[in-house]
Design a protein around this motif. Structure first.
Motif, PDB file in Angstrom:
ATOM      1  N   ARG A  43       0.855  -1.188   0.000  1.00  0.00           N
ATOM      2  CA  ARG A  43       0.000   0.000   0.000  1.00  0.00           C
ATOM      3  C   ARG A  43       0.889   1.235   0.000  1.00  0.00           C
ATOM      4  NH1 ARG A  43      -4.835   0.736   4.263  1.00  0.00           N
ATOM      5  NH2 ARG A  43      -5.394  -1.217   3.229  1.00  0.00           N
ATOM      6  N   GLY A  44       0.662   2.123  -0.950  1.00  0.00           N
ATOM      7  CA  GLY A  44       1.489   3.314  -1.100  1.00  0.00           C
ATOM      8  C   GLY A  44       2.691   3.103  -1.993  1.00  0.00           C
ATOM      9  N   GLY A  45       2.944   1.856  -2.421  1.00  0.00           N
ATOM     10  CA  GLY A  45       4.088   1.571  -3.281  1.00  0.00           C
ATOM     11  C   GLY A  45       3.892   2.119  -4.681  1.00  0.00           C
ATOM     12  N   VAL A  46       5.004   2.534  -5.316  1.00  0.00           N
ATOM     13  CA  VAL A  46       4.936   3.147  -6.643  1.00  0.00           C
ATOM     14  C   VAL A  46       5.808   2.380  -7.628  1.00  0.00           C
ATOM     15  CG1 VAL A  46       4.446   5.442  -5.728  1.00  0.00           C
ATOM     16  CG2 VAL A  46       6.809   4.772  -6.166  1.00  0.00           C
ATOM     17  N   LEU A  47       5.467   2.522  -8.893  1.00  0.00           N
ATOM     18  CA  LEU A  47       6.230   1.912  -9.985  1.00  0.00           C
ATOM     19  C   LEU A  47       6.280   2.897 -11.132  1.00  0.00           C
ATOM     20  CD1 LEU A  47       7.534  -0.619 -11.412  1.00  0.00           C
ATOM     21  CD2 LEU A  47       5.206  -1.140 -12.226  1.00  0.00           C
ATOM     22  N   ASP A  48       7.493   3.207 -11.612  1.00  0.00           N
ATOM     23  CA  ASP A  48       7.640   4.031 -12.808  1.00  0.00           C
ATOM     24  C   ASP A  48       7.282   3.197 -14.031  1.00  0.00           C
ATOM     25  OD1 ASP A  48       8.585   6.525 -11.708  1.00  0.00           O
ATOM     26  OD2 ASP A  48      10.468   5.495 -11.252  1.00  0.00           O
ATOM     27  N   LEU A  49       6.373   3.706 -14.865  1.00  0.00           N
ATOM     28  CA  LEU A  49       5.955   2.978 -16.049  1.00  0.00           C
ATOM     29  C   LEU A  49       6.941   3.231 -17.176  1.00  0.00           C
ATOM     30  CD1 LEU A  49       2.114   3.682 -15.986  1.00  0.00           C
ATOM     31  CD2 LEU A  49       3.366   1.731 -15.031  1.00  0.00           C
ATOM     32  N   PRO A  50       7.515   2.183 -17.747  1.00  0.00           N
ATOM     33  CA  PRO A  50       8.459   2.382 -18.847  1.00  0.00           C
ATOM     34  C   PRO A  50       7.760   2.941 -20.071  1.00  0.00           C
ATOM     35  CG  PRO A  50       7.936   0.051 -18.592  1.00  0.00           C
ATOM     36  CD  PRO A  50       7.308   0.757 -17.430  1.00  0.00           C
ATOM     37  N   THR A  51       8.468   3.745 -20.834  1.00  0.00           N
ATOM     38  CA  THR A  51       7.899   4.304 -22.057  1.00  0.00           C
ATOM     39  C   THR A  51       8.096   3.320 -23.200  1.00  0.00           C
ATOM     40  OG1 THR A  51       9.991   5.422 -22.543  1.00  0.00           O
ATOM     41  CG2 THR A  51       8.323   6.663 -21.318  1.00  0.00           C
ATOM     42  N   ALA A  52       7.254   3.460 -24.196  1.00  0.00           N
ATOM     43  CA  ALA A  52       7.325   2.577 -25.373  1.00  0.00           C
ATOM     44  C   ALA A  52       7.289   3.428 -26.631  1.00  0.00           C
ATOM     45  CB  ALA A  52       6.154   1.593 -25.367  1.00  0.00           C
ATOM     46  N   HIS A  53       8.341   3.297 -27.457  1.00  0.00           N
ATOM     47  CA  HIS A  53       8.415   4.002 -28.746  1.00  0.00           C
ATOM     48  C   HIS A  53       8.262   5.511 -28.570  1.00  0.00           C
ATOM     49  CE1 HIS A  53       8.164  -0.005 -30.450  1.00  0.00           C
ATOM     50  NE2 HIS A  53       6.981  -0.184 -29.875  1.00  0.00           N
ATOM     51  N   GLY A  54       8.888   6.037 -27.528  1.00  0.00           N
ATOM     52  CA  GLY A  54       8.887   7.474 -27.325  1.00  0.00           C
ATOM     53  C   GLY A  54       7.667   8.013 -26.613  1.00  0.00           C
ATOM     54  N   GLY A  55       6.729   7.164 -26.249  1.00  0.00           N
ATOM     55  CA  GLY A  55       5.538   7.623 -25.546  1.00  0.00           C
ATOM     56  C   GLY A  55       5.239   6.737 -24.360  1.00  0.00           C
ATOM     57  N   ALA A  56       4.245   7.134 -23.570  1.00  0.00           N
ATOM     58  CA  ALA A  56       3.909   6.368 -22.370  1.00  0.00           C
ATOM     59  C   ALA A  56       3.148   5.096 -22.703  1.00  0.00           C
ATOM     60  CB  ALA A  56       3.093   7.237 -21.418  1.00  0.00           C
ATOM     61  N   GLY A  57       2.480   5.074 -23.865  1.00  0.00           N
ATOM     62  CA  GLY A  57       1.781   3.869 -24.277  1.00  0.00           C
ATOM     63  C   GLY A  57       0.456   3.673 -23.564  1.00  0.00           C
ATOM     64  N   THR A  58      -0.100   2.486 -23.735  1.00  0.00           N
ATOM     65  CA  THR A  58      -1.382   2.125 -23.147  1.00  0.00           C
ATOM     66  C   THR A  58      -1.153   1.163 -21.993  1.00  0.00           C
ATOM     67  OG1 THR A  58      -2.538   2.423 -25.255  1.00  0.00           O
ATOM     68  CG2 THR A  58      -3.619   1.051 -23.595  1.00  0.00           C
ATOM     69  N   TRP A  59      -1.826   1.436 -20.856  1.00  0.00           N
ATOM     70  CA  TRP A  59      -1.675   0.616 -19.663  1.00  0.00           C
ATOM     71  C   TRP A  59      -3.044   0.237 -19.114  1.00  0.00           C
ATOM     72  CZ3 TRP A  59       2.865  -1.236 -17.646  1.00  0.00           C
ATOM     73  CH2 TRP A  59       4.035  -0.753 -18.238  1.00  0.00           C
ATOM     74  N   THR A  60      -3.113  -0.942 -18.527  1.00  0.00           N
ATOM     75  CA  THR A  60      -4.365  -1.437 -17.962  1.00  0.00           C
ATOM     76  C   THR A  60      -4.173  -1.774 -16.487  1.00  0.00           C
ATOM     77  OG1 THR A  60      -5.117  -2.348 -20.077  1.00  0.00           O
ATOM     78  CG2 THR A  60      -6.125  -3.249 -18.085  1.00  0.00           C
ATOM     79  N   VAL A  61      -5.071  -1.257 -15.660  1.00  0.00           N
ATOM     80  CA  VAL A  61      -5.123  -1.604 -14.243  1.00  0.00           C
ATOM     81  C   VAL A  61      -6.391  -2.430 -14.027  1.00  0.00           C
ATOM     82  CG1 VAL A  61      -5.271  -0.755 -11.879  1.00  0.00           C
ATOM     83  CG2 VAL A  61      -3.876   0.469 -13.560  1.00  0.00           C
ATOM     84  N   THR A  62      -6.206  -3.655 -13.564  1.00  0.00           N
ATOM     85  CA  THR A  62      -7.324  -4.576 -13.368  1.00  0.00           C
ATOM     86  C   THR A  62      -7.548  -4.801 -11.884  1.00  0.00           C
ATOM     87  OG1 THR A  62      -6.842  -5.694 -15.465  1.00  0.00           O
ATOM     88  CG2 THR A  62      -8.222  -6.887 -13.876  1.00  0.00           C
ATOM     89  N   ALA A  63      -8.797  -4.743 -11.468  1.00  0.00           N
ATOM     90  CA  ALA A  63      -9.176  -5.026 -10.084  1.00  0.00           C
ATOM     91  C   ALA A  63     -10.024  -6.286 -10.058  1.00  0.00           C
ATOM     92  CB  ALA A  63      -9.950  -3.858  -9.485  1.00  0.00           C
ATOM     93  N   SER A  64      -9.724  -7.189  -9.127  1.00  0.00           N
ATOM     94  CA  SER A  64     -10.497  -8.427  -9.003  1.00  0.00           C
ATOM     95  C   SER A  64     -10.700  -8.748  -7.536  1.00  0.00           C
ATOM     96  CB  SER A  64      -9.788  -9.583  -9.718  1.00  0.00           C
ATOM     97  OG  SER A  64      -8.491  -9.796  -9.185  1.00  0.00           O
ATOM     98  N   TRP A  65     -11.765  -9.490  -7.263  1.00  0.00           N
ATOM     99  CA  TRP A  65     -12.118  -9.824  -5.885  1.00  0.00           C
ATOM    100  C   TRP A  65     -12.904 -11.124  -5.883  1.00  0.00           C
ATOM    101  CZ3 TRP A  65     -13.497  -5.482  -8.606  1.00  0.00           C
ATOM    102  CH2 TRP A  65     -14.774  -5.467  -9.148  1.00  0.00           C
TER     103      TRP A  65
END
Length: 214
Positions: A43-65
């Motif tokens: 909780r509170g942990g961070v991750l730098d998202l790597p860039t792809a082809h000069g841009g930030a690209g598309t990322w998906t955050v999935t929540a499950s329970w």
């Protein structure tokens, strides 16, 4: 514990925390990835998202329970400016409006216990500084009834997760901030949040500047 057991993670006792040294006296670095190489975010942990082809690209955050029969959980998203407010009501993405007009942020549902938010970070307008992903519980139940919520972070859609977090300390909360994806200098970061509130979704949305009628 079911998540820990299923992933084959080691379980340590309190004494282990005081003995993190090798026989030579050198400190041992504690691993922060699971056996599959996925980074575990506290909780509170961070991750730098790597860039792809000069841009930030598309990322998906999935929540499950775990499947619930006594309550319904909905994932929602707020696209915020530098004042942490929506620029317009269309920046509130939820089950009734599952996509921004420019399609840069969209919500998808995979059954009753998994929902995902996909964001095209490269195409987001410059005014968008942060994406807040939250969950709201319907009816009289609280997130204590829902149990642990697991979030995963993956590049694109359908890709293997690069990070995950388990949020399982809720008690009386009716809404829960799951994760934030935000600008950090020229790039983007994701943070596992896990902060909850006793109020319902309408109050959370108003706090971010969404106009709620009624």
């Amino acid at each position: 514990m079911p998540h820990i057991t299923a992933r084959g993670l080691p379980v340590r006792d309190a004494h282990w925390l005081t003995t993190l040294t090798s026989p030579s006296g050198n400190t041992i670095e504690v691993e922060t990835t699971d056996p599959a190489g996925v980074q575990i975010l506290p909780r509170g942990g961070v991750l730098d998202l790597p860039t792809a082809h000069g841009g930030a690209g598309t990322w998906t955050v999935t929540a499950s329970w775990g499947h619930q029969i006594s309550c319904e959980i909905d994932v929602v998203t707020f696209v915020l400016d530098e004042d942490e407010q929506v620029s317009c009501d269309e920046d509130f993405v939820f089950y009734g409006a599952p996509e921004r007009p420019d399609a840069t942020v969209r919500l998808t549902t995979d059954g009753p216990s998994e929902q995902a938010v996909t964001a095209d970070l490269t195409s987001l307008p410059d005014a968008a500084r942060k994406i807040v992903i939250a969950a709201a519980i319907d009816g009289p139940a609280t997130f204590a009834h829902a149990g642990a919520i697991e979030i995963t972070v993956a590049q694109g859609t359908g890709a293997r997760a690069v990070a995950q977090a388990t949020l399982d300390a809720a008690t009386t909360e009716r809404t829960l901030l799951l994760a934030e994806v935000y600008r950090r200098g020229p790039g983007w970061r994701v943070r596992a949040v896990g902060q909850g509130y006793d109020h319902q979704l309408a109050a959370l949305a108003r706090g971010f500047g969404v106009e709620i009628v009624g």
